[in-house]
Design a protein around this motif. Structure first.
Motif, short mmCIF file in Angstrom:
data_model
loop_
_atom_site.label_atom_id
_atom_site.label_comp_id
_atom_site.label_asym_id
_atom_site.label_seq_id
_atom_site.Cartn_x
_atom_site.Cartn_y
_atom_site.Cartn_z
N LEU A 1 35.07 35.21 25.73
CA LEU A 1 34.91 34.90 26.40
C LEU A 1 33.98 33.49 26.89
CD1 LEU A 1 34.72 38.65 26.47
CD2 LEU A 1 34.28 37.53 29.16
N ASP A 2 34.03 32.92 28.04
CA ASP A 2 32.89 31.56 28.20
C ASP A 2 33.06 32.25 29.71
OD1 ASP A 2 34.75 29.90 29.91
OD2 ASP A 2 35.13 29.18 28.73
N SER A 3 31.58 31.00 29.93
CA SER A 3 30.58 31.23 31.52
C SER A 3 32.32 31.38 32.35
CB SER A 3 29.42 30.16 31.88
OG SER A 3 30.64 28.34 31.81
N GLN A 4 33.34 30.50 32.59
CA GLN A 4 34.52 30.58 33.36
C GLN A 4 35.47 31.30 32.52
OE1 GLN A 4 35.08 26.46 33.39
NE2 GLN A 4 33.16 26.26 35.41
N ILE B 1 33.37 35.57 35.66
CA ILE B 1 34.52 34.73 35.18
C ILE B 1 35.46 34.62 35.95
CG2 ILE B 1 36.72 35.56 33.71
CD1 ILE B 1 33.62 36.42 31.88
N SER B 2 36.15 33.87 36.28
CA SER B 2 37.64 33.59 37.92
C SER B 2 38.59 33.16 36.82
CB SER B 2 37.50 32.35 38.32
OG SER B 2 37.21 30.88 37.86
N GLU C 1 39.30 41.73 38.36
CA GLU C 1 38.63 42.51 38.99
C GLU C 1 37.67 42.59 38.79
OE1 GLU C 1 40.80 45.55 41.02
OE2 GLU C 1 41.97 44.55 42.66
N GLU C 2 37.36 42.88 37.69
CA GLU C 2 36.09 43.89 36.90
C GLU C 2 35.13 42.47 36.66
OE1 GLU C 2 34.53 46.30 36.48
OE2 GLU C 2 35.57 46.93 37.82
N LEU C 3 35.36 41.13 36.24
CA LEU C 3 35.37 40.01 35.13
C LEU C 3 34.89 38.84 36.81
CD1 LEU C 3 37.30 39.56 32.07
CD2 LEU C 3 35.58 39.44 32.24
N ARG C 4 35.51 39.29 37.60
CA ARG C 4 34.81 38.04 38.35
C ARG C 4 33.89 38.71 39.55
NH1 ARG C 4 38.87 39.55 41.26
NH2 ARG C 4 40.45 37.71 41.17
N LEU C 5 33.47 39.83 39.16
CA LEU C 5 32.52 39.85 39.49
C LEU C 5 30.85 39.59 38.51
CD1 LEU C 5 32.17 43.79 40.51
CD2 LEU C 5 32.23 42.12 41.89
#
Length: 299
Positions: free
Chosen positions: A243-246, A277-278, A270-274
């Motif tokens: 994982l990074d910032s995006q 992270i797109s 859905e969880e990472l969008r919060l």
């Protein structure tokens, strides 16, 4: 993204011929060559804007896309192609590295740490990692972590750190103590401006035992986390996340049922969008990096 063309494209802005709002000077946008008109000009799309542009013969072809900086001068829009950064796979031959996921991982590891791509070091690490035929990628990470902490990558240390990353090998108290000492040596190393910290875990969640580790790459100069790697063994599958910032890249072995996998990917998105992270991408190896900017090469 195709990059064989290097010539800038020009668009004549005659009066009200282009009544749309054009991008500001200095804006960087993706340009797509969508076709070619009878008079030899190119049909292009810049963002949501369709234009006709001119360029020297043979410089571009329909289907090409590239990043360009917007410039204006004397009623003309100039689309200046940005310098193309090499992909990881492009630099492997110059470093004397084989086209192998281990090589790609090591180059990306050094890139993330803002380290010089020293061919002699990378070749040595790759050669050692490939000798661990049961888990060469895990060995590559262990070797790179040991090297970054200025520790001797003995066979015992590589095996131990590979176990630490996957959260296993703690059968005896003596081994657990040795693993704790090795982790402490890595976590307290300040040999580079970017340093890794490894945090093993072993806990029970909803009746399932989870063990593994979190590895965090911290930029001490800018006081920020650059990258986080997470490995989880749920006693039926081994999961790896980067994982990074995006973005989030993840891999699972053995792969779950396709229906379960699709639900999992949607849940992760859905969880990472919060968390901002797109981009969530599954991969079954080490994906090639789109570019390796600002990193020195040394064969």
């Amino acid at each position: 993204m195709k990059t064989h063309g290097v010539a800038e494209l020009t668009v004549r802005l005659a009066g009200a011929a282009y009544p749309v709002a054009l991008p500001d000077e200095g804006t960087v946008l993706e340009v797509a060559i969508t076709g070619q008109s009878a008079d030899g000009r190119f049909r292009i799309r810049v963002g949501s804007i369709a234009l006709l542009a001119s360029a020297p013969d043979g410089s571009w072809r329909p289907g090409d896309t590239f990043l360009a900086t917007i410039r204006y001068r004397n009623g003309t829009l100039f689309l200046v192609p940005n310098p193309v950064q090499p992909r990881v796979s492009d630099v492997l031959p110059s470093l004397g590295l084989p086209q192998h996921p281990v090589s790609t991982f090591l180059v990306q590891f050094f890139k993330a740490m803002n380290r010089r791509l020293d061919g002699s070091i990378l070749r040595s690490l790759a050669r050692q990692a490939l000798s661990y035929t049961d888990r060469p990628l895990r060995a590559a990470e262990a070797l790179a972590l040991l090297e970054s902490a200025s520790l001797i990558p003995s066979e015992e240390a590589v095996e131990a750190l590979s176990d630490i990353i996957e959260g296993k090998g703690y059968e005896t108290e003596a081994k657990a103590l040795a693993y704790k000492r090795l982790t402490s040596l890595i976590n307290h190393c300040h040999a580079h401006s970017h340093r890794w910290m490894c945090i093993p875990f072993d806990k029970e969640i909803e009746g399932k035992r989870l063990h593994g580790s979190i590895r965090v790459l911290y930029d001490e100069e800018n006081l920020r986390v650059v990258q986080t790697l997470v490995t989880v063994d749920d006693e039926s599958r081994l999961w790896d996340f980067s994982l990074d910032s995006q973005s989030c890249l993840f891999n699972v072995y053995p792969p779950p049922d396709p229906v379960v996998f699709d639900r999992l990917r949607v849940y992760l998105e859905e969880e990472l969008r919060l968390a901002g992270i797109s981009k969530v991408v599954y991969h079954d190896g080490i994906p090639d990096s789109p570019s390796i900017p600002s990193v020195d090469l040394e064969a």
